[in-house]
Scaffold this motif. Structure first.
Motif, PDB file in Angstrom:
ATOM      1  N   THR A  87       0.906  -1.344   0.309  1.00 38.25           N
ATOM      2  CA  THR A  87      -0.026  -0.184  -0.046  1.00 38.25           C
ATOM      3  C   THR A  87       0.843   1.271   0.182  1.00 38.25           C
ATOM      4  OG1 THR A  87      -1.550   1.101   1.251  1.00 38.25           O
ATOM      5  CG2 THR A  87      -0.122  -0.177   2.756  1.00 38.25           C
ATOM      6  N   PRO A  88       0.436   2.291  -0.617  1.00 41.98           N
ATOM      7  CA  PRO A  88       1.192   3.611  -0.792  1.00 41.98           C
ATOM      8  C   PRO A  88       1.398   4.030   0.582  1.00 41.98           C
ATOM      9  CG  PRO A  88      -0.740   3.794  -2.170  1.00 41.98           C
ATOM     10  CD  PRO A  88      -0.817   2.336  -1.675  1.00 41.98           C
ATOM     11  N   ILE A 130       3.707  -2.333   3.242  1.00 41.42           N
ATOM     12  CA  ILE A 130       5.003  -1.944   2.483  1.00 41.42           C
ATOM     13  C   ILE A 130       4.502  -1.012   1.311  1.00 41.42           C
ATOM     14  CG2 ILE A 130       6.915  -2.777   1.161  1.00 41.42           C
ATOM     15  CD1 ILE A 130       7.343  -4.890   3.419  1.00 41.42           C
ATOM     16  N   ILE A 132       6.281   0.646  -2.260  1.00 40.02           N
ATOM     17  CA  ILE A 132       7.479   0.576  -2.993  1.00 40.02           C
ATOM     18  C   ILE A 132       7.882   1.829  -3.204  1.00 40.02           C
ATOM     19  CG2 ILE A 132       6.924  -1.786  -3.505  1.00 40.02           C
ATOM     20  CD1 ILE A 132       6.720  -0.752  -6.294  1.00 40.02           C
ATOM     21  N   GLY A 133       7.267   3.162  -3.105  1.00 36.36           N
ATOM     22  CA  GLY A 133       7.709   4.383  -3.509  1.00 36.36           C
ATOM     23  C   GLY A 133       6.610   5.271  -3.304  1.00 36.36           C
ATOM     24  N   TYR A 135       4.484   7.108  -5.037  1.00 29.94           N
ATOM     25  CA  TYR A 135       3.539   7.212  -6.111  1.00 29.94           C
ATOM     26  C   TYR A 135       2.434   6.058  -6.055  1.00 29.94           C
ATOM     27  CZ  TYR A 135       7.066   3.871  -7.145  1.00 29.94           C
ATOM     28  OH  TYR A 135       8.040   2.643  -6.946  1.00 29.94           O
ATOM     29  N   LEU A 137       0.370   3.316  -7.520  1.00 25.00           N
ATOM     30  CA  LEU A 137       0.118   2.226  -8.606  1.00 25.00           C
ATOM     31  C   LEU A 137      -1.592   1.987  -8.704  1.00 25.00           C
ATOM     32  CD1 LEU A 137       2.826  -0.178  -7.690  1.00 25.00           C
ATOM     33  CD2 LEU A 137       2.991   1.523  -9.564  1.00 25.00           C
ATOM     34  N   GLY A 139      -2.869  -0.977  -8.646  1.00 33.09           N
ATOM     35  CA  GLY A 139      -2.764  -1.881  -7.695  1.00 33.09           C
ATOM     36  C   GLY A 139      -1.835  -2.503  -7.099  1.00 33.09           C
ATOM     37  N   GLY A 140      -1.598  -3.284  -5.958  1.00 29.67           N
ATOM     38  CA  GLY A 140      -0.757  -3.748  -5.186  1.00 29.67           C
ATOM     39  C   GLY A 140       0.287  -4.902  -6.057  1.00 29.67           C
ATOM     40  N   ALA A 143       3.794  -3.827  -7.019  1.00 29.59           N
ATOM     41  CA  ALA A 143       4.397  -3.967  -5.686  1.00 29.59           C
ATOM     42  C   ALA A 143       4.676  -5.068  -5.126  1.00 29.59           C
ATOM     43  CB  ALA A 143       3.691  -2.839  -4.639  1.00 29.59           C
TER      44      ALA A 143
END
Ligand code: ADE
Length: 224
Positions: A87-88, A130, A132-133, A135, A137, A139-140, A143
Protein backbone atom coordinates in the motif's frame (compact mmCIF):
# COMPACT_ATOMS: atom_id res chain seq x y z
CA UNK A 1 10.67 -20.19 1.65
CA UNK A 2 7.05 -20.03 0.60
CA UNK A 3 5.31 -16.89 -0.70
CA UNK A 4 1.53 -16.76 -1.13
CA UNK A 5 0.22 -13.80 -3.08
CA UNK A 6 -3.45 -12.79 -2.77
CA UNK A 7 -4.84 -10.80 -5.69
CA UNK A 8 -7.97 -10.26 -7.73
CA UNK A 9 -5.86 -10.18 -10.93
CA UNK A 10 -3.80 -13.40 -10.75
CA UNK A 11 -2.92 -13.29 -14.47
CA UNK A 12 -0.90 -10.14 -13.88
CA UNK A 13 1.48 -12.04 -11.63
CA UNK A 14 1.66 -15.50 -13.12
CA UNK A 15 3.82 -14.60 -16.11
CA UNK A 16 6.14 -12.53 -13.94
CA UNK A 17 7.11 -15.57 -11.88
CA UNK A 18 7.32 -17.89 -14.89
CA UNK A 19 10.60 -16.50 -16.26
CA UNK A 20 14.29 -16.03 -15.66
CA UNK A 21 15.75 -16.04 -12.15
CA UNK A 22 12.35 -16.33 -10.48
CA UNK A 23 11.50 -19.39 -12.54
CA UNK A 24 14.88 -20.98 -11.76
CA UNK A 25 14.48 -20.20 -8.05
CA UNK A 26 11.21 -22.14 -8.01
CA UNK A 27 12.48 -25.01 -10.14
CA UNK A 28 15.53 -25.28 -7.89
CA UNK A 29 13.28 -25.59 -4.84
CA UNK A 30 14.57 -22.39 -3.20
CA UNK A 31 11.12 -20.83 -3.10
CA UNK A 32 7.53 -21.82 -3.75
CA UNK A 33 5.32 -19.00 -5.05
CA UNK A 34 1.56 -19.48 -5.08
CA UNK A 35 -0.82 -16.91 -6.53
CA UNK A 36 -4.38 -17.00 -5.19
CA UNK A 37 -7.42 -15.39 -6.79
CA UNK A 38 -9.38 -13.65 -4.03
CA UNK A 39 -12.51 -14.05 -6.17
CA UNK A 40 -12.34 -17.80 -5.53
CA UNK A 41 -13.25 -16.94 -1.93
CA UNK A 42 -16.28 -14.82 -2.81
CA UNK A 43 -19.58 -16.43 -1.84
CA UNK A 44 -21.83 -14.73 -4.38
CA UNK A 45 -22.50 -15.96 -7.87
CA UNK A 46 -20.95 -12.91 -9.56
CA UNK A 47 -17.72 -13.49 -7.62
CA UNK A 48 -17.65 -9.88 -6.46
CA UNK A 49 -15.16 -8.95 -3.77
CA UNK A 50 -15.72 -5.20 -3.45
CA UNK A 51 -18.49 -2.84 -2.43
CA UNK A 52 -19.26 0.87 -2.01
CA UNK A 53 -17.49 2.73 0.80
CA UNK A 54 -19.55 3.40 3.92
CA UNK A 55 -19.90 7.15 4.30
CA UNK A 56 -19.85 7.66 0.55
CA UNK A 57 -17.12 8.85 -1.79
CA UNK A 58 -15.75 7.63 -5.10
CA UNK A 59 -14.22 4.18 -5.50
CA UNK A 60 -14.90 0.68 -4.33
CA UNK A 61 -13.44 -1.00 -1.26
CA UNK A 62 -12.30 -4.62 -1.10
CA UNK A 63 -14.43 -6.53 1.41
CA UNK A 64 -13.04 -8.36 4.40
CA UNK A 65 -14.82 -11.72 4.06
CA UNK A 66 -13.20 -13.12 0.88
CA UNK A 67 -9.74 -11.95 2.01
CA UNK A 68 -10.28 -13.37 5.51
CA UNK A 69 -11.41 -16.72 4.10
CA UNK A 70 -8.38 -16.93 1.84
CA UNK A 71 -5.93 -16.06 4.64
CA UNK A 72 -7.60 -18.48 7.06
CA UNK A 73 -7.48 -21.29 4.51
CA UNK A 74 -3.73 -20.75 4.14
CA UNK A 75 -3.18 -20.45 7.89
CA UNK A 76 -4.98 -23.76 8.43
CA UNK A 77 -2.07 -25.47 6.68
CA UNK A 78 0.96 -23.56 8.05
CA UNK A 79 2.05 -20.59 10.12
CA UNK A 80 3.01 -17.36 8.42
CA UNK A 81 5.86 -15.12 9.60
CA UNK A 82 4.33 -12.01 8.08
CA UNK A 83 1.13 -10.99 6.31
CA UNK A 84 2.21 -8.03 4.22
CA UNK A 85 -0.19 -5.52 2.66
CA UNK A 86 1.25 -3.57 -0.27
CA UNK A 87 0.00 0.00 0.00
CA UNK A 88 1.29 3.49 -0.79
CA UNK A 89 0.83 4.48 2.87
CA UNK A 90 3.03 1.62 4.13
CA UNK A 91 6.65 1.73 5.25
CA UNK A 92 8.93 2.71 2.36
CA UNK A 93 10.75 -0.41 1.15
CA UNK A 94 14.52 -0.42 1.79
CA UNK A 95 17.17 -3.08 1.21
CA UNK A 96 17.44 -3.64 4.99
CA UNK A 97 13.81 -4.80 5.21
CA UNK A 98 14.29 -7.00 2.13
CA UNK A 99 17.31 -8.65 3.80
CA UNK A 100 15.26 -9.34 6.93
CA UNK A 101 12.33 -10.76 4.98
CA UNK A 102 14.64 -13.05 3.02
CA UNK A 103 15.36 -14.89 6.31
CA UNK A 104 11.68 -15.76 6.89
CA UNK A 105 9.93 -19.02 6.08
CA UNK A 106 6.37 -18.27 4.97
CA UNK A 107 5.01 -14.94 3.74
CA UNK A 108 1.61 -13.76 2.55
CA UNK A 109 1.54 -10.73 0.22
CA UNK A 110 -1.85 -9.04 -0.09
CA UNK A 111 -2.48 -6.86 -3.14
CA UNK A 112 -5.08 -4.11 -2.91
CA UNK A 113 -7.13 -2.67 -5.75
CA UNK A 114 -9.62 0.16 -6.19
CA UNK A 115 -9.65 2.25 -2.99
CA UNK A 116 -7.86 -0.51 -1.09
CA UNK A 117 -9.04 -3.03 1.48
CA UNK A 118 -11.50 -2.57 4.35
CA UNK A 119 -9.51 -1.20 7.30
CA UNK A 120 -10.46 -4.23 9.39
CA UNK A 121 -8.35 -6.48 7.13
CA UNK A 122 -5.37 -4.35 8.11
CA UNK A 123 -6.33 -4.27 11.80
CA UNK A 124 -7.08 -7.98 12.16
CA UNK A 125 -4.76 -9.79 9.75
CA UNK A 126 -1.96 -7.66 8.35
CA UNK A 127 1.36 -7.64 10.26
CA UNK A 128 3.36 -5.34 7.98
CA UNK A 129 2.49 -2.65 5.43
CA UNK A 130 4.95 -1.85 2.67
CA UNK A 131 5.10 0.85 -0.02
CA UNK A 132 7.55 0.56 -2.91
CA UNK A 133 7.66 4.32 -3.50
CA UNK A 134 5.90 7.64 -3.18
CA UNK A 135 3.60 7.18 -6.15
CA UNK A 136 0.30 5.41 -6.57
CA UNK A 137 -0.01 2.27 -8.69
CA UNK A 138 -3.35 0.98 -9.95
CA UNK A 139 -2.98 -2.08 -7.73
CA UNK A 140 -0.59 -3.80 -5.35
CA UNK A 141 0.45 -6.50 -7.85
CA UNK A 142 3.48 -4.72 -9.26
CA UNK A 143 4.54 -3.81 -5.74
CA UNK A 144 4.19 -7.47 -4.64
CA UNK A 145 6.23 -8.54 -7.67
CA UNK A 146 8.94 -6.01 -6.82
CA UNK A 147 9.06 -7.16 -3.20
CA UNK A 148 9.07 -10.87 -4.06
CA UNK A 149 11.81 -10.39 -6.66
CA UNK A 150 14.01 -8.45 -4.24
CA UNK A 151 13.57 -11.18 -1.59
CA UNK A 152 13.96 -14.25 -3.82
CA UNK A 153 17.22 -13.16 -5.43
CA UNK A 154 18.77 -13.05 -1.93
CA UNK A 155 17.93 -16.66 -1.07
CA UNK A 156 21.15 -18.70 -0.86
CA UNK A 157 21.73 -20.58 -4.11
CA UNK A 158 19.40 -18.51 -6.29
CA UNK A 159 22.05 -16.31 -7.87
CA UNK A 160 24.79 -18.16 -9.74
CA UNK A 161 27.59 -16.10 -8.23
CA UNK A 162 26.74 -16.16 -4.54
CA UNK A 163 28.76 -13.07 -3.80
CA UNK A 164 27.00 -10.95 -6.37
CA UNK A 165 24.05 -9.99 -4.13
CA UNK A 166 26.54 -8.74 -1.54
CA UNK A 167 27.99 -6.24 -3.99
CA UNK A 168 24.61 -4.81 -5.01
CA UNK A 169 23.83 -1.16 -4.63
CA UNK A 170 22.49 -0.42 -1.11
CA UNK A 171 23.92 -3.54 0.58
CA UNK A 172 26.50 -1.38 2.34
CA UNK A 173 24.61 1.91 1.89
CA UNK A 174 26.72 2.59 -1.20
CA UNK A 175 25.63 2.62 -4.82
CA UNK A 176 27.39 0.04 -7.00
CA UNK A 177 30.52 1.13 -8.93
CA UNK A 178 30.59 1.20 -12.76
CA UNK A 179 31.10 -2.15 -14.51
CA UNK A 180 32.60 -2.93 -17.93
CA UNK A 181 32.90 -5.91 -20.27
CA UNK A 182 34.34 -6.56 -23.72
CA UNK A 183 35.33 -4.82 -25.92
CA UNK A 184 38.08 -3.02 -23.98
CA UNK A 185 37.98 -0.24 -26.59
CA UNK A 186 34.65 0.80 -28.12
CA UNK A 187 35.37 3.32 -30.88
CA UNK A 188 37.95 5.03 -28.70
CA UNK A 189 35.94 4.81 -25.46
CA UNK A 190 38.17 2.74 -23.21
CA UNK A 191 37.79 0.68 -20.07
CA UNK A 192 39.74 2.17 -17.13
CA UNK A 193 43.34 0.79 -17.13
CA UNK A 194 43.13 -0.33 -13.51
CA UNK A 195 40.46 -2.95 -14.39
CA UNK A 196 42.82 -4.47 -16.98
CA UNK A 197 45.79 -4.53 -14.60
CA UNK A 198 45.01 -7.83 -12.88
CA UNK A 199 45.92 -6.20 -9.56
CA UNK A 200 43.08 -7.43 -7.34
CA UNK A 201 43.66 -5.23 -4.28
CA UNK A 202 44.00 -2.07 -6.38
CA UNK A 203 40.85 -2.98 -8.32
CA UNK A 204 38.89 -3.40 -5.06
CA UNK A 205 40.18 -0.04 -3.86
CA UNK A 206 39.19 1.62 -7.14
CA UNK A 207 35.71 0.08 -7.00
CA UNK A 208 35.22 1.30 -3.45
CA UNK A 209 36.33 4.83 -4.38
CA UNK A 210 34.01 4.85 -7.38
CA UNK A 211 31.11 3.62 -5.22
CA UNK A 212 31.71 6.42 -2.70
CA UNK A 213 32.03 9.01 -5.49
CA UNK A 214 28.83 7.87 -7.19
CA UNK A 215 26.95 7.82 -3.89
CA UNK A 216 28.18 11.31 -2.96
CA UNK A 217 27.06 12.65 -6.35
CA UNK A 218 23.73 10.87 -6.67
CA UNK A 219 22.53 9.92 -3.19
CA UNK A 220 24.40 11.97 -0.56
CA UNK A 221 21.59 11.09 1.88
CA UNK A 222 22.93 7.50 2.03
CA UNK A 223 26.27 8.66 3.43
CA UNK A 224 24.77 10.45 6.43
N1 ADE B 1 -0.33 0.02 -4.26
C1 ADE B 1 -0.54 1.14 -4.98
N2 ADE B 1 0.53 1.93 -4.97
C2 ADE B 1 1.49 1.29 -4.23
C3 ADE B 1 2.82 1.59 -3.84
N3 ADE B 1 3.41 2.73 -4.21
N4 ADE B 1 3.47 0.70 -3.07
C4 ADE B 1 2.87 -0.44 -2.69
N5 ADE B 1 1.63 -0.78 -3.02
C5 ADE B 1 0.92 0.07 -3.78
Amino acid sequence: MRIDILTCVPNLLESFFAHSILKRAQQGGFVEVNVHDIRDYSTNKHRTIDDYAFGGGAGMVMQIEPIARCIQALQADRNYDEIIYLTPDGELLQQRAVNQLSLKGNLILLCGHYKGVDQRVRDLFVTKEISIGDYVLSGGELAAAVLADAIIRLLPGVLNDETSALTDSFQDNLLAPPVYTRPADYEGSKVPDILMSGHEAKIEEWRYEQAVKRTRERRPDLLK
